[in-house]
Design a protein around this motif. Structure first.
Motif, PDB file in Angstrom:
ATOM      1  N   THR A 574       0.861  -1.192   0.000  1.00  0.00           N
ATOM      2  CA  THR A 574       0.000   0.000   0.000  1.00  0.00           C
ATOM      3  C   THR A 574       0.885   1.225   0.000  1.00  0.00           C
ATOM      4  OG1 THR A 574      -0.130  -0.006   2.421  1.00  0.00           O
ATOM      5  CG2 THR A 574      -1.861  -1.192   1.218  1.00  0.00           C
ATOM      6  N   THR A 575       0.252   2.384  -0.102  1.00  0.00           N
ATOM      7  CA  THR A 575       0.992   3.653  -0.200  1.00  0.00           C
ATOM      8  C   THR A 575       0.644   4.531   0.990  1.00  0.00           C
ATOM      9  OG1 THR A 575       0.963   3.539  -2.617  1.00  0.00           O
ATOM     10  CG2 THR A 575       1.390   5.694  -1.613  1.00  0.00           C
ATOM     11  N   VAL A 576       1.674   5.160   1.546  1.00  0.00           N
ATOM     12  CA  VAL A 576       1.497   6.141   2.626  1.00  0.00           C
ATOM     13  C   VAL A 576       1.460   7.518   1.982  1.00  0.00           C
ATOM     14  CG1 VAL A 576       2.481   7.124   4.719  1.00  0.00           C
ATOM     15  CG2 VAL A 576       2.676   4.660   4.285  1.00  0.00           C
ATOM     16  N   HIS A 577       0.391   8.266   2.273  1.00  0.00           N
ATOM     17  CA  HIS A 577       0.217   9.594   1.683  1.00  0.00           C
ATOM     18  C   HIS A 577       0.564  10.655   2.707  1.00  0.00           C
ATOM     19  CE1 HIS A 577      -1.826   7.983  -1.866  1.00  0.00           C
ATOM     20  NE2 HIS A 577      -2.457   7.138  -1.029  1.00  0.00           N
ATOM     21  N   ILE A 592      -2.162  22.616   7.741  1.00  0.00           N
ATOM     22  CA  ILE A 592      -2.719  21.300   8.046  1.00  0.00           C
ATOM     23  C   ILE A 592      -1.915  20.259   7.295  1.00  0.00           C
ATOM     24  CG2 ILE A 592      -4.733  19.799   7.882  1.00  0.00           C
ATOM     25  CD1 ILE A 592      -6.477  22.298   8.082  1.00  0.00           C
ATOM     26  N   ILE A 593      -1.403  19.275   8.058  1.00  0.00           N
ATOM     27  CA  ILE A 593      -0.601  18.190   7.481  1.00  0.00           C
ATOM     28  C   ILE A 593      -1.310  16.881   7.797  1.00  0.00           C
ATOM     29  CG2 ILE A 593       1.631  17.017   7.502  1.00  0.00           C
ATOM     30  CD1 ILE A 593       2.857  19.663   8.476  1.00  0.00           C
ATOM     31  N   LYS A 594      -1.491  16.032   6.769  1.00  0.00           N
ATOM     32  CA  LYS A 594      -2.171  14.756   6.937  1.00  0.00           C
ATOM     33  C   LYS A 594      -1.240  13.613   6.547  1.00  0.00           C
ATOM     34  CE  LYS A 594      -6.901  16.407   6.166  1.00  0.00           C
ATOM     35  NZ  LYS A 594      -8.162  16.201   5.399  1.00  0.00           N
ATOM     36  N   VAL A 595      -1.232  12.590   7.393  1.00  0.00           N
ATOM     37  CA  VAL A 595      -0.490  11.358   7.091  1.00  0.00           C
ATOM     38  C   VAL A 595      -1.521  10.242   7.044  1.00  0.00           C
ATOM     39  CG1 VAL A 595       1.297   9.752   7.826  1.00  0.00           C
ATOM     40  CG2 VAL A 595       1.571  12.216   8.244  1.00  0.00           C
ATOM     41  N   THR A 596      -1.681   9.605   5.854  1.00  0.00           N
ATOM     42  CA  THR A 596      -2.724   8.595   5.657  1.00  0.00           C
ATOM     43  C   THR A 596      -2.098   7.286   5.221  1.00  0.00           C
ATOM     44  OG1 THR A 596      -4.231  10.351   4.965  1.00  0.00           O
ATOM     45  CG2 THR A 596      -4.896   8.091   4.497  1.00  0.00           C
ATOM     46  N   ASN A 597      -2.564   6.198   5.838  1.00  0.00           N
ATOM     47  CA  ASN A 597      -2.091   4.870   5.437  1.00  0.00           C
ATOM     48  C   ASN A 597      -3.266   3.910   5.438  1.00  0.00           C
ATOM     49  OD1 ASN A 597      -1.924   5.002   8.475  1.00  0.00           O
ATOM     50  ND2 ASN A 597      -1.531   2.810   8.157  1.00  0.00           N
ATOM     51  N   THR A 598      -3.062   2.729   4.873  1.00  0.00           N
ATOM     52  CA  THR A 598      -4.103   1.704   4.801  1.00  0.00           C
ATOM     53  C   THR A 598      -3.752   0.576   5.770  1.00  0.00           C
ATOM     54  OG1 THR A 598      -4.509   2.230   2.483  1.00  0.00           O
ATOM     55  CG2 THR A 598      -5.333   0.114   3.303  1.00  0.00           C
ATOM     56  N   GLY A 599      -4.697   0.225   6.632  1.00  0.00           N
ATOM     57  CA  GLY A 599      -4.419  -0.829   7.609  1.00  0.00           C
ATOM     58  C   GLY A 599      -5.686  -1.226   8.348  1.00  0.00           C
ATOM     59  N   HIS A 600      -5.519  -1.908   9.504  1.00  0.00           N
ATOM     60  CA  HIS A 600      -6.667  -2.315  10.307  1.00  0.00           C
ATOM     61  C   HIS A 600      -7.377  -1.088  10.863  1.00  0.00           C
ATOM     62  CE1 HIS A 600      -5.801  -6.589  10.133  1.00  0.00           C
ATOM     63  NE2 HIS A 600      -4.538  -6.359  10.491  1.00  0.00           N
ATOM     64  N   ALA A 601      -8.680  -1.165  10.903  1.00  0.00           N
ATOM     65  CA  ALA A 601      -9.481  -0.026  11.368  1.00  0.00           C
ATOM     66  C   ALA A 601      -9.195   0.270  12.841  1.00  0.00           C
ATOM     67  CB  ALA A 601     -10.968  -0.325  11.177  1.00  0.00           C
ATOM     68  N   ILE A 602      -9.305   1.534  13.212  1.00  0.00           N
ATOM     69  CA  ILE A 602      -9.205   1.983  14.605  1.00  0.00           C
ATOM     70  C   ILE A 602     -10.619   2.221  15.112  1.00  0.00           C
ATOM     71  CG2 ILE A 602      -8.356   3.779  16.150  1.00  0.00           C
ATOM     72  CD1 ILE A 602      -6.046   4.221  14.227  1.00  0.00           C
ATOM     73  N   CYS A 659      -6.160   8.131   8.996  1.00  0.00           N
ATOM     74  CA  CYS A 659      -5.653   9.473   8.688  1.00  0.00           C
ATOM     75  C   CYS A 659      -5.362  10.231   9.981  1.00  0.00           C
ATOM     76  CB  CYS A 659      -6.673  10.234   7.831  1.00  0.00           C
ATOM     77  SG  CYS A 659      -6.146  11.918   7.440  1.00  0.00           S
ATOM     78  N   PHE A 660      -4.087  10.642  10.142  1.00  0.00           N
ATOM     79  CA  PHE A 660      -3.686  11.493  11.256  1.00  0.00           C
ATOM     80  C   PHE A 660      -3.598  12.921  10.727  1.00  0.00           C
ATOM     81  CE2 PHE A 660      -2.325   7.385  12.728  1.00  0.00           C
ATOM     82  CZ  PHE A 660      -2.537   7.433  14.105  1.00  0.00           C
ATOM     83  N   THR A 661      -4.349  13.835  11.327  1.00  0.00           N
ATOM     84  CA  THR A 661      -4.407  15.227  10.866  1.00  0.00           C
ATOM     85  C   THR A 661      -3.714  16.108  11.888  1.00  0.00           C
ATOM     86  OG1 THR A 661      -6.503  14.811   9.746  1.00  0.00           O
ATOM     87  CG2 THR A 661      -5.906  17.109  10.187  1.00  0.00           C
ATOM     88  N   LEU A 662      -2.639  16.785  11.420  1.00  0.00           N
ATOM     89  CA  LEU A 662      -1.847  17.669  12.280  1.00  0.00           C
ATOM     90  C   LEU A 662      -2.146  19.108  11.899  1.00  0.00           C
ATOM     91  CD1 LEU A 662       0.492  18.297  14.278  1.00  0.00           C
ATOM     92  CD2 LEU A 662       2.071  17.952  12.352  1.00  0.00           C
ATOM     93  N   THR A 663      -2.549  19.908  12.901  1.00  0.00           N
ATOM     94  CA  THR A 663      -2.849  21.321  12.666  1.00  0.00           C
ATOM     95  C   THR A 663      -1.879  22.163  13.471  1.00  0.00           C
ATOM     96  OG1 THR A 663      -5.197  20.787  12.384  1.00  0.00           O
ATOM     97  CG2 THR A 663      -4.612  23.095  12.772  1.00  0.00           C
ATOM     98  N   LEU A 664      -1.113  23.073  12.752  1.00  0.00           N
ATOM     99  CA  LEU A 664      -0.141  23.936  13.422  1.00  0.00           C
ATOM    100  C   LEU A 664      -0.455  25.386  13.072  1.00  0.00           C
ATOM    101  CD1 LEU A 664       3.173  21.969  12.728  1.00  0.00           C
ATOM    102  CD2 LEU A 664       1.897  22.095  14.877  1.00  0.00           C
ATOM    103  N   PRO A 665      -0.302  26.285  14.068  1.00  0.00           N
ATOM    104  CA  PRO A 665      -0.567  27.708  13.772  1.00  0.00           C
ATOM    105  C   PRO A 665       0.526  28.281  12.865  1.00  0.00           C
ATOM    106  CG  PRO A 665       0.329  27.460  15.978  1.00  0.00           C
ATOM    107  CD  PRO A 665       0.103  26.068  15.469  1.00  0.00           C
ATOM    108  N   GLN A 666       0.106  29.169  11.965  1.00  0.00           N
ATOM    109  CA  GLN A 666       1.035  29.824  11.045  1.00  0.00           C
ATOM    110  C   GLN A 666       1.246  31.248  11.545  1.00  0.00           C
ATOM    111  OE1 GLN A 666       3.507  30.176   9.263  1.00  0.00           O
ATOM    112  NE2 GLN A 666       2.865  29.447   7.216  1.00  0.00           N
ATOM    113  N   PHE A 667       2.403  31.506  12.151  1.00  0.00           N
ATOM    114  CA  PHE A 667       2.695  32.823  12.682  1.00  0.00           C
ATOM    115  C   PHE A 667       3.276  33.703  11.587  1.00  0.00           C
ATOM    116  CE2 PHE A 667       3.132  29.946  16.316  1.00  0.00           C
ATOM    117  CZ  PHE A 667       2.228  30.527  17.194  1.00  0.00           C
TER     118      PHE A 667
END
Length: 673
Positions: A574-577, A592-602, A659-667
């Motif tokens: 599979t592919t990690v996005h 906003i940064i997203k890291v998505t992979n395919t695997g067993h459901a959480i 999908c892990f969604t990372l949100t960081l403030p832009q100063f």
């Protein structure tokens, strides 16, 4: 020729006649004794009342011996209270007044013609019992005693009574009378034994009756303590039950109110400044009218300093005050008038005490002299202890009730809040239990993570020490040592970093980075590692390079941990996005940064604790300590950002997109610290 005045023949005839007379006399005496004993036995058999039985026997003996008085004394102990006395007098002496002068007991015992005993010689015990019987039984006889014939009776080898035959004129007792009295002694001893047995049964019945009364009193007090009665009502019932059960003429319950708050800190044997108030009273109907003029003593009061009777417990350190007759030993005017000492001189005053402080008194009074038994005193002390506890409890309840009344409104308004807090507490307890389980799991994982590298290092060191080892194997073992040491150092650094982030710390050291360049660099560093697992990585970045104000070291570590997590749990082939976008929403500038992979459901449950320390998803057996995502969350919070996870099922597949969604403030440059 005249016959001689005396001849042997005449002498023989006289002797024969005398012997015949003596034989007939002895037969007559034996018959008389037999008949008298038979009559006494009939009286014993046919009379159930012991007093009437002794009276009939006394009449039989008095008539048989033709005496002026017959006194029967049944002895069951050493005191006068344990003796039963019955006197029978001839009809001509009944109703005569008591003379002023009579023989004293010393005179009766000193003058042998006055007192004779049929059972001579007498023992010391016989003399003692005869003396006591004369003192007790003959003190109310109508005329002076001039002659006494007495015999002590014995039953079962013990003295149990005395028979006294009395003459009011001088008289010499014959041997036949003494012998007859000896003959009836055993029958009278049986009668006296029945009297003693009846008295013993009566005493036992009285004892049992008192025991039942005491048990009933204890039950009543127990029920009163459990009841919801007001204190004064309960105290009134307590004094009524106690005084009536103990057969007192009057009972009082008195409480004290101290006017000197520092009295408890003063020395002993000091009379306090206190006011005594009657809170409970009980009296026999016959005593009420002649002891008090008012209808009741309840609520009447007096000063303790003006009553010597109530001062005694303070002087004697809380001891009970007992007077068989107060008027014989004390000035009655020194006691408070409401005690009516002249009419009720017998006094038992027991203090109500709690923790060294006298709360009041329980008072029982008698119109006649009374000796209190040990069991009765113990019962009164028990009652006082319960009353003292009830008073303290009542005072405490009143204080508590006051506080409750003041705060009822506030408590009612906060009931819902309490319920919520209780629910949260329950949840916290559940969490603590789960954390405890996690701790055990963490310790197990950590022990493995620490043990295996150390084991590999130890084996490498041992192999390096082997003689003749090839250089290439030395290099291999040195590489293993370096790798395992690195793992140990990284694990320890992760733990230290977590601890540092969770404690108060300084603000992040922000610097401007090129986001596109940094993400591409990190992604490139993971390509080889992903390829080893059969995975690919795709990066989706904006065409225009993004600038981000952040802390470089923390940012890199976040992305590295997210990619490491994707590498561990992605499905093969599979592919990690990896995707980054800039977003401006309602004056909020962020990346906003997203890291998505395919695997067993959480699952939803796992999503709630996936960022917690030492927690790992269920059914995932990949080695690890459970620190990676917890470290990510702490670093994100350190950078004032946020992170979330989402599991989306893939149609026609058992896998899901994680999908892990990372949100960081832009100063901006102006807001840079």
């Amino acid at each position: 020729m005249k016959k001689p005045l005396w001849s042997p023949r005449l002498y023989v005839d006289d002797v024969d006649r005398l012997q015949t007379y003596q034989v007939k006399l002895m037969q007559h005496q034996e018959e008389t004794a037999r008949q008298l004993v038979q009559k006494i036995n009939q009286v014993i058999a046919n009379t159930s009342a012991t007093a009437l039985m002794l009276q009939d026997i006394a009449q039989l003996l008095g008539s048989a011996f033709q005496v002026d008085c017959c006194c029967l004394v049944s002895v069951t102990g050493d005191t006068s209270d344990e003796m039963t006395t019955i006197n029978w007098c001839a009809d001509e002496y009944l109703g005569l007044p008591h003379p002023e002068e009579m023989f004293s007991m010393e005179q009766l015992l000193m003058h042998s013609p006055v007192l004779q005993c049929a059972a001579e010689p007498l023992t010391i015990e016989d003399i003692s019992i005869v003396q006591n019987s004369l003192v007790i039984g003959c003190q109310y006889l109508p005329l002076p005693i001039k002659a006494v014939l007495a015999i002590p009776t014995r039953f079962g080898e013990n003295n149990n009574g005395v028979i006294n035959l009395i003459k009011f004129q001088p008289y010499d007792w014959s041997e036949s009378e003494k012998q007859l009295l000896k003959e009836v002694e055993s029958a009278c001893a049986i009668a006296f034994s029945q009297v003693a047995q009846a008295k013993l049964i009566t005493h036992q019945q009285q004892y049992l009756q008192k025991g039942d009364q005491y048990q009933s009193l204890i039950k009543q007090l127990t029920l009163l303590n459990r009841s919801n009665l007001e204190l004064n009502q309960m105290l009134q019932l307590v004094i009524a039950s106690t005084a009536e059960s103990l057969q007192a003429d009057r009972g009082l319950l008195i409480l004290l109110k101290y006017t000197d708050p520092l009295f408890r800190t003063q020395g002993k044997k000091q009379v306090p400044k206190a006011k005594a108030r009657v809170v409970g009273e009980w009296a026999k109907a016959a005593q009420i009218s002649r002891t008090t003029k008012s209808d009741t003593l309840v609520d009447q009061s007096f000063l303790v300093s003006e009553c010597s009777l109530c001062q005694r417990p303070f002087i004697d350190s809380g001891k009970a005050v007992i007077f068989d007759n107060y008027t014989e030993q004390n000035d009655t005017s020194a006691a408070a008038p409401l005690f009516a000492i002249e009419q009720l001189p017998g006094v038992l005053l027991v203090p109500l005490e709690s923790q060294g402080k006298i709360l009041g008194f329980l008072v029982l009074q008698q119109a006649t002299t009374r000796t209190w038994q040990t069991a009765e005193l113990e019962l009164v002390e028990m009652v006082c202890a319960q009353v003292s506890n009830a008073i303290i409890q009542s005072q405490t309840l009143r204080q508590v009730q006051t506080l409750v009344d003041e705060r009822t409104a506030k408590l009612q308004s906060s009931l819902e809040l309490q319920r919520k807090m209780q629910e949260k507490t329950r949840q916290y307890v559940d969490q603590l239990q789960k954390l405890n389980e996690l701790k055990d799991e963490f310790l197990s994982n950590m022990s493995d993570r620490l043990r295996y590298p150390l084991t590999n290092m130890l084996m490498s060191i041992r192999n390096l020490r082997l003689p003749g080892i090839a250089p290439e194997r030395q290099v291999r073992y040195m590489d293993i040592l370096e790798q395992e040491c690195t793992k140990e150092i990284n694990l320890i650094n992760d733990l230290l970093t977590l601890q540092k982030l969770e404690s108060p710390h300084e603000a992040p050291q922000l610097e401007s980075i090129d986001l596109n360049t940094r993400i591409q660099f990190i992604a490139a560093s993971f390509e080889k590692k992903l390829a080893e697992k059969g995975l690919k990585i795709s990066v989706d970045l904006p065409e225009k390079s993004l600038k981000l104000q952040t802390e470089l070291e923390s940012f890199d570590r976040i992305l590295q941990e997210l990619l490491t997590n994707a590498c561990k749990y992605s499905q093969h082939d599979t592919t990690v996005h990896l995707e980054a976008v800039h977003q401006l929403d309602q004056q909020i500038d962020r990346v906003i940064i997203k890291v998505t992979n395919t695997g067993h459901a959480i699952s939803e449950e796992e999503a709630t604790y996936i960022f917690d320390k030492f927690r790992r998803g269920k059914g995932r057996w990949t080695p690890g300590t459970g620190l990676g995502l917890a470290l990510v969350k702490s670093l994100v919070q350190h950078l004032n950002g946020a992170i979330a996870v989402e599991s989306l099922p893939i149609s026609d597949s058992e896998q899901s997109e994680i999908c892990f969604t990372l949100t960081l403030p832009q100063f901006s440059d102006e807001s840079k610290p």
